[in-house]
Motif scaffolding. Structure first.
Motif, mmCIF file in Angstrom:
data_model
loop_
_atom_site.group_PDB
_atom_site.id
_atom_site.type_symbol
_atom_site.label_atom_id
_atom_site.label_comp_id
_atom_site.label_asym_id
_atom_site.label_seq_id
_atom_site.Cartn_x
_atom_site.Cartn_y
_atom_site.Cartn_z
ATOM 1 N N THR A 230 0.831 -1.203 0.000
ATOM 2 C CA THR A 230 0.000 0.000 0.000
ATOM 3 C C THR A 230 0.865 1.253 0.000
ATOM 4 O O THR A 230 0.614 2.211 -0.744
ATOM 5 C CB THR A 230 -0.934 0.005 1.235
ATOM 6 O OG1 THR A 230 -1.771 -1.145 1.183
ATOM 7 C CG2 THR A 230 -1.792 1.258 1.255
ATOM 8 N N GLU A 231 1.918 1.244 0.833
ATOM 9 C CA GLU A 231 2.837 2.375 0.882
ATOM 10 C C GLU A 231 3.551 2.586 -0.453
ATOM 11 O O GLU A 231 3.714 3.722 -0.920
ATOM 12 C CB GLU A 231 3.868 2.158 1.988
ATOM 13 C CG GLU A 231 4.852 3.295 2.146
ATOM 14 C CD GLU A 231 5.853 3.060 3.276
ATOM 15 O OE1 GLU A 231 6.972 3.622 3.201
ATOM 16 O OE2 GLU A 231 5.512 2.304 4.220
ATOM 17 N N MET A 232 3.957 1.493 -1.073
ATOM 18 C CA MET A 232 4.649 1.586 -2.348
ATOM 19 C C MET A 232 3.717 2.063 -3.461
ATOM 20 O O MET A 232 4.121 2.858 -4.326
ATOM 21 C CB MET A 232 5.291 0.248 -2.706
ATOM 22 C CG MET A 232 6.389 -0.180 -1.743
ATOM 23 S SD MET A 232 7.011 -1.852 -2.050
ATOM 24 C CE MET A 232 8.171 -1.524 -3.386
ATOM 25 N N LEU A 233 2.474 1.614 -3.436
ATOM 26 C CA LEU A 233 1.513 2.067 -4.443
ATOM 27 C C LEU A 233 1.216 3.560 -4.289
ATOM 28 O O LEU A 233 0.875 4.233 -5.269
ATOM 29 C CB LEU A 233 0.214 1.267 -4.338
ATOM 30 C CG LEU A 233 0.260 -0.162 -4.888
ATOM 31 C CD1 LEU A 233 -1.009 -0.927 -4.506
ATOM 32 C CD2 LEU A 233 0.422 -0.158 -6.412
ATOM 33 N N ASP A 234 1.369 4.068 -3.088
ATOM 34 C CA ASP A 234 1.147 5.502 -2.848
ATOM 35 C C ASP A 234 2.202 6.366 -3.532
ATOM 36 O O ASP A 234 2.030 7.579 -3.645
ATOM 37 C CB ASP A 234 1.134 5.800 -1.340
ATOM 38 C CG ASP A 234 -0.154 5.358 -0.674
ATOM 39 O OD1 ASP A 234 -1.145 5.112 -1.399
ATOM 40 O OD2 ASP A 234 -0.166 5.245 0.576
#
Length: 238
Positions: A230-234
């Motif tokens: 999720t953090e990386m997709l952000d």
């Protein structure tokens, strides 16, 4: 006088048409100054991985990846009991003397030359994990986006041998890419919560590809894995 004016007007019109015709002929026949195709015609030609990772096959958009991530089963890692890389046969033949490794090297490189056995003997590669460049194929590994051992722990241990072979040689989904041997070995079988590409500009592509593979093969993710994805997709820009 009227006849003379009429004649002059006719002459002027004729000259205009003549000049227009010459211009049209010149436009149709004059090559570009450098003899090369326009940028729009040549965009994407020549192979090699695009900076945004679009050369990876089947990669979803960030929005699609976010949706797929919400649908993944969340569970702790399963047992490694019984695991062996031999249970994921690779590299499989892809025809014309080529195997999966050589096929990926040709796809991800630029100006790649292959010998009659399909081995890459020349070319240029950029390792998207760490932005290192190479001219020797032997300096590159073919990374499994979702490592074989990670897949085993998240569902592949119940698969047939044929399905594990398909997974290990998948050229249709964003599962395989040529990267520096050092980055591949640093990654090992770790998930995104344990290892991320040193080049943070690749996080968006990496997370999209990882989620896509897990969704395609219905593999589970851990809580920590999902949080980091999720953090990386952000990091993906709209």
């Amino acid at each position: 006088m009227e006849r003379q004016n009429w004649w002059r007007r006719g002459l002027a019109v004729g000259v205009v048409f003549l000049m227009a015709g010459c211009a049209a002929i010149e436009d149709a026949t004059t090559p570009e100054a450098d003899g090369k195709p326009s940028a729009s015609a040549s965009a994407g030609a020549g192979g090699g991985a695009a900076a945004d990772g679009s050369a990876l096959p089947g990669i979803p958009t960030a929005e699609q990846a976010e949706e797929e991530l919400t649908g993944l089963k969340v569970a702790p890692h399963g047992s490694m009991s019984g695991y062996s890389r031999a249970k994921f046969p690779h590299w499989a033949s892809q025809g014309e003397n080529c195997d999966t490794r050589e096929t990926v090297l040709e796809r991800d490189g630029a100006d790649v030359e292959q010998d009659p056995q399909c081995r890459a003997v020349a070319g240029k590669w950029t390792s998207v994990y760490d932005d290192e460049t190479f001219s020797e194929a032997g300096d590159l590994d073919i990374d499994h986006m979702v490592p074989l051992a990670n897949a085993w722990r998240s569902g592949a241990r119940t698969w047939t041998q044929d399905k594990r072979k398909e997974f290990a040689n998948d050229l249709t989904h964003p599962q395989l890419l040529a990267v520096s041997a050092s980055s591949n070995r640093s990654k090992g079988d770790q998930g995104p919560d344990e290892w991320q590409p040193p080049s943070k500009t690749y996080w968006c592509t990496y997370s999209r590809a990882w989620v896509s593979v897990k969704a395609t093969y219905e593999l589970s993710v851990t809580e920590a894995e999902k949080d980091m994805l999720t953090e990386m997709l952000d990091t993906c820009t709209p």
